[in-house]
Design a protein around this motif. Structure first.
Motif, PDB file in Angstrom:
ATOM      1  N   TYR A 186      25.638  87.348  34.417  1.00 43.04           N
ATOM      2  CA  TYR A 186      26.685  87.566  33.423  1.00 43.04           C
ATOM      3  C   TYR A 186      28.040  87.281  34.072  1.00 43.04           C
ATOM      4  O   TYR A 186      28.168  87.286  35.296  1.00 43.04           O
ATOM      5  CB  TYR A 186      26.674  89.022  32.914  1.00 43.04           C
ATOM      6  CG  TYR A 186      25.344  89.453  32.348  1.00 43.04           C
ATOM      7  CD1 TYR A 186      25.047  89.273  31.001  1.00 43.04           C
ATOM      8  CD2 TYR A 186      24.366  90.021  33.172  1.00 43.04           C
ATOM      9  CE1 TYR A 186      23.821  89.654  30.474  1.00 43.04           C
ATOM     10  CE2 TYR A 186      23.132  90.394  32.658  1.00 43.04           C
ATOM     11  CZ  TYR A 186      22.865  90.204  31.309  1.00 43.04           C
ATOM     12  OH  TYR A 186      21.649  90.563  30.801  1.00 43.04           O
ATOM     13  N   SER A 187      29.037  87.026  33.235  1.00 45.31           N
ATOM     14  CA  SER A 187      30.405  86.977  33.745  1.00 45.31           C
ATOM     15  C   SER A 187      31.240  88.001  32.989  1.00 45.31           C
ATOM     16  O   SER A 187      30.958  88.308  31.830  1.00 45.31           O
ATOM     17  CB  SER A 187      31.011  85.576  33.629  1.00 45.31           C
ATOM     18  OG  SER A 187      31.220  85.213  32.280  1.00 45.31           O
ATOM     19  N   THR A 203      30.130  88.143  29.224  1.00 45.31           N
ATOM     20  CA  THR A 203      29.501  86.906  28.754  1.00 45.31           C
ATOM     21  C   THR A 203      28.116  86.761  29.367  1.00 45.31           C
ATOM     22  O   THR A 203      27.953  86.901  30.584  1.00 45.31           O
ATOM     23  CB  THR A 203      30.360  85.689  29.146  1.00 45.31           C
ATOM     24  OG1 THR A 203      31.690  85.861  28.672  1.00 45.31           O
ATOM     25  CG2 THR A 203      29.769  84.408  28.577  1.00 45.31           C
ATOM     26  N   LYS A 205      25.108  84.495  30.597  1.00 45.15           N
ATOM     27  CA  LYS A 205      25.027  83.129  31.110  1.00 45.15           C
ATOM     28  C   LYS A 205      23.562  82.720  31.257  1.00 45.15           C
ATOM     29  O   LYS A 205      22.761  83.457  31.825  1.00 45.15           O
ATOM     30  CB  LYS A 205      25.724  83.030  32.464  1.00 45.15           C
ATOM     31  CG  LYS A 205      27.199  83.386  32.443  1.00 45.15           C
ATOM     32  CD  LYS A 205      27.793  83.411  33.829  1.00 45.15           C
ATOM     33  CE  LYS A 205      27.789  82.045  34.475  1.00 45.15           C
ATOM     34  NZ  LYS A 205      28.483  82.056  35.786  1.00 45.15           N
ATOM     35  N   GLU A 217      25.184  75.682  34.631  1.00 45.27           N
ATOM     36  CA  GLU A 217      25.375  76.548  33.469  1.00 45.27           C
ATOM     37  C   GLU A 217      25.029  75.790  32.197  1.00 45.27           C
ATOM     38  O   GLU A 217      25.546  74.704  31.948  1.00 45.27           O
ATOM     39  CB  GLU A 217      26.797  77.084  33.457  1.00 45.27           C
ATOM     40  CG  GLU A 217      27.060  78.000  34.642  1.00 45.27           C
ATOM     41  CD  GLU A 217      28.461  78.572  34.677  1.00 45.27           C
ATOM     42  OE1 GLU A 217      29.255  78.248  33.767  1.00 45.27           O
ATOM     43  OE2 GLU A 217      28.763  79.342  35.605  1.00 45.27           O
ATOM     44  N   HIS A 220      26.630  79.816  27.270  1.00 41.76           N
ATOM     45  CA  HIS A 220      27.389  81.066  27.377  1.00 41.76           C
ATOM     46  C   HIS A 220      27.342  81.760  26.020  1.00 41.76           C
ATOM     47  O   HIS A 220      27.566  81.120  24.985  1.00 41.76           O
ATOM     48  CB  HIS A 220      28.843  80.820  27.751  1.00 41.76           C
ATOM     49  CG  HIS A 220      29.028  80.159  29.084  1.00 41.76           C
ATOM     50  ND1 HIS A 220      28.424  80.612  30.233  1.00 41.76           N
ATOM     51  CD2 HIS A 220      29.762  79.081  29.451  1.00 41.76           C
ATOM     52  CE1 HIS A 220      28.775  79.845  31.247  1.00 41.76           C
ATOM     53  NE2 HIS A 220      29.587  78.905  30.797  1.00 41.76           N
ATOM     54  N   GLU A 222      28.615  85.342  23.834  1.00 39.82           N
ATOM     55  CA  GLU A 222      29.425  86.557  23.753  1.00 39.82           C
ATOM     56  C   GLU A 222      29.212  87.233  22.402  1.00 39.82           C
ATOM     57  O   GLU A 222      29.174  86.550  21.382  1.00 39.82           O
ATOM     58  CB  GLU A 222      30.908  86.226  23.926  1.00 39.82           C
ATOM     59  CG  GLU A 222      31.283  85.746  25.301  1.00 39.82           C
ATOM     60  CD  GLU A 222      32.784  85.479  25.411  1.00 39.82           C
ATOM     61  OE1 GLU A 222      33.536  85.786  24.456  1.00 39.82           O
ATOM     62  OE2 GLU A 222      33.203  84.962  26.444  1.00 39.82           O
ATOM     63  N   GLU A 255      31.533  87.059  38.329  1.00 42.93           N
ATOM     64  CA  GLU A 255      30.135  86.728  38.091  1.00 42.93           C
ATOM     65  C   GLU A 255      29.262  87.814  38.706  1.00 42.93           C
ATOM     66  O   GLU A 255      29.460  88.190  39.871  1.00 42.93           O
ATOM     67  CB  GLU A 255      29.795  85.364  38.688  1.00 42.93           C
ATOM     68  CG  GLU A 255      30.585  84.233  38.035  1.00 42.93           C
ATOM     69  CD  GLU A 255      30.373  82.898  38.713  1.00 42.93           C
ATOM     70  OE1 GLU A 255      29.897  82.896  39.877  1.00 42.93           O
ATOM     71  OE2 GLU A 255      30.674  81.865  38.102  1.00 42.93           O
ATOM     72  N   ASP A 275      34.847  76.667  31.534  1.00 46.04           N
ATOM     73  CA  ASP A 275      33.766  76.269  30.622  1.00 46.04           C
ATOM     74  C   ASP A 275      33.980  76.795  29.203  1.00 46.04           C
ATOM     75  O   ASP A 275      33.034  77.206  28.533  1.00 46.04           O
ATOM     76  CB  ASP A 275      32.407  76.750  31.152  1.00 46.04           C
ATOM     77  CG  ASP A 275      31.924  75.928  32.326  1.00 46.04           C
ATOM     78  OD1 ASP A 275      32.455  74.823  32.522  1.00 46.04           O
ATOM     79  OD2 ASP A 275      31.014  76.381  33.043  1.00 46.04           O
ATOM     80  N   ILE A 277      35.124  79.491  28.181  1.00 48.76           N
ATOM     81  CA  ILE A 277      34.909  80.920  27.976  1.00 48.76           C
ATOM     82  C   ILE A 277      36.179  81.597  27.483  1.00 48.76           C
ATOM     83  O   ILE A 277      36.184  82.257  26.437  1.00 48.76           O
ATOM     84  CB  ILE A 277      34.400  81.589  29.270  1.00 48.76           C
ATOM     85  CG1 ILE A 277      32.987  81.128  29.586  1.00 48.76           C
ATOM     86  CG2 ILE A 277      34.422  83.111  29.129  1.00 48.76           C
ATOM     87  CD1 ILE A 277      32.454  81.652  30.917  1.00 48.76           C
TER      88      ILE A 277
END
Length: 342
Positions: A186-187, A203, A205, A217, A220, A222, A255, A275, A277
């Motif tokens: 996850y981020s 987020t 991943k 990646e 993503h 959310e 991350e 990316d 996000i």
């Protein structure tokens, strides 16, 4: 004359923040070593200079009497902190920037402060690797980004080759070898201002390529599809790590991996997530203007990190494994929101 802000970097991923600054009525000075970088074409004042040239960037800031300086990239945060401390502009400290751009220093700081860390070892071209036998490991340059030179290895032959390759991507010619952490990735997108950290969202991943030792990646999502208990665990560990490093007056993109043993922080970057996000997904899912806040925090203004709503957003990157499925979906014209397995 409108207030001036200096933005380091003019690549495709920097275009949204340049456009945001212009929409906020700021005079945008954009620095990049390439005069042909796409962001240079929309800047009020393009400046051809390396974003790593701290003395040149400092002189540019002085000459133009800028009100703030920012970047959305990794390496230039050291320049941001240097200029910030020299001119008294809002920024993370030079010590924080150094830790956030050095994977070994981060691991050492986490270990000192009781934050979950795997086994790790600092290496260079002369390090004896024969004692490393608890495979798999992950090999990384200590001071690179975007997964350049990162490789999972499962035996000694792969290890020696990966270390030699990672050194090529390291400015200091050093790499870190870590025990590979199994778990979902996850981020975590945050802002810290005046020593108060707010977790904006987490987020989820999805990556491909692990079977070949690489991590690309793929998707993503959310908000992350996790339980409240896991959300709190991630929030607690990330907040503790941010405080241990001393991060302030900047966003962070962290991350993490989550498994039965707990939350393990892979890396903290004192910048916005890339990316798409933070330029797209976070505003779509929470209503928080991440780019606007980045500009405000660089100007020393109060940021607004309160979520306006709780929606879903996702990005799917095309790759050989999903191309036909994505192509068929797009060509069908059936673009209404549905539930699709990813």
């Amino acid at each position: 004359m409108n207030r001036k802000i200096l933005i380091l970097g003019a690549g495709e991923m920097q275009i949204p923040v340049i456009e945001k600054a212009k929409s906020m009525g700021l005079y945008t000075i954009v620095a990049d070593m390439s005069a042909d970088a796409p962001g240079m074409k929309i800047a009020d004042a393009p400046v051809v200079i390396s974003t790593m040239d701290k003395e040149g960037i400092l002189a540019c800031c002085k000459d133009n009497k800028v009100a703030g300086i920012l970047t959305t990239s990794d390496a230039p945060v050291n320049v941001i902190s240097y200029v910030g401390e020299t001119l008294g502009l809002p920024s993370m400290s030079m010590e924080v920037a150094n830790i956030c751009t050095n994977k070994y220093l981060q691991r050492a700081k986490f270990a000192e402060n009781g934050i979950n860390v795997p086994f790790f070892k600092l290496c260079d071209k002369d390090t004896d690797l024969s004692e490393l036998k608890d495979f798999p490991y992950i090999v990384k340059p200590i001071d690179s980004s975007a997964s350049r030179g990162v490789k999972k290895v499962i035996n000694y032959t792969e290890l020696t080759a990966a270390v030699a390759e990672a050194i090529k991507y390291s400015r200091s010619q050093k790499v870190i070898i870590e025990s590979f952490i199994i778990g979902k990735e996850y981020s975590v997108e945050t802002y810290t201002q005046n020593k108060k950290t707010t977790i904006i969202t987490i987020t989820e991943k999805l990556c491909i390529g692990e079977d070949k030792g690489f991590f690309v990646e793929d998707t993503h999502i959310e908000p992350a599809r996790i339980s409240d208990t896991d959300w709190i665990a991630i929030k607690t560990e990330v907040t503790k790590a941010i405080a241990a490093i001393g991060i302030d007056n900047c966003p962070t993109h962290t991350e993490v991996k989550l498994n039965d043993e707990g939350v393990f922080i892979i890396e903290i970057a004192c910048r916005l997530g890339g990316d798409y996000i933070t330029s797209d997904l976070v505003p779509l899912s929470t209503g928080v203007d991440m780019l606007g806040n980045l500009i405000k925090i660089a100007l020393g203004e109060q940021i607004d990190v309160k979520s306006k709503y709780n929606k879903c957003s996702a990005v799917q990157f095309l790759n050989p494994n999903n191309y036909e499925r994505c192509k068929a979906f797009i060509e069908s014209g059936d673009l209404h929101i549905k539930r699709y397995e990813v």
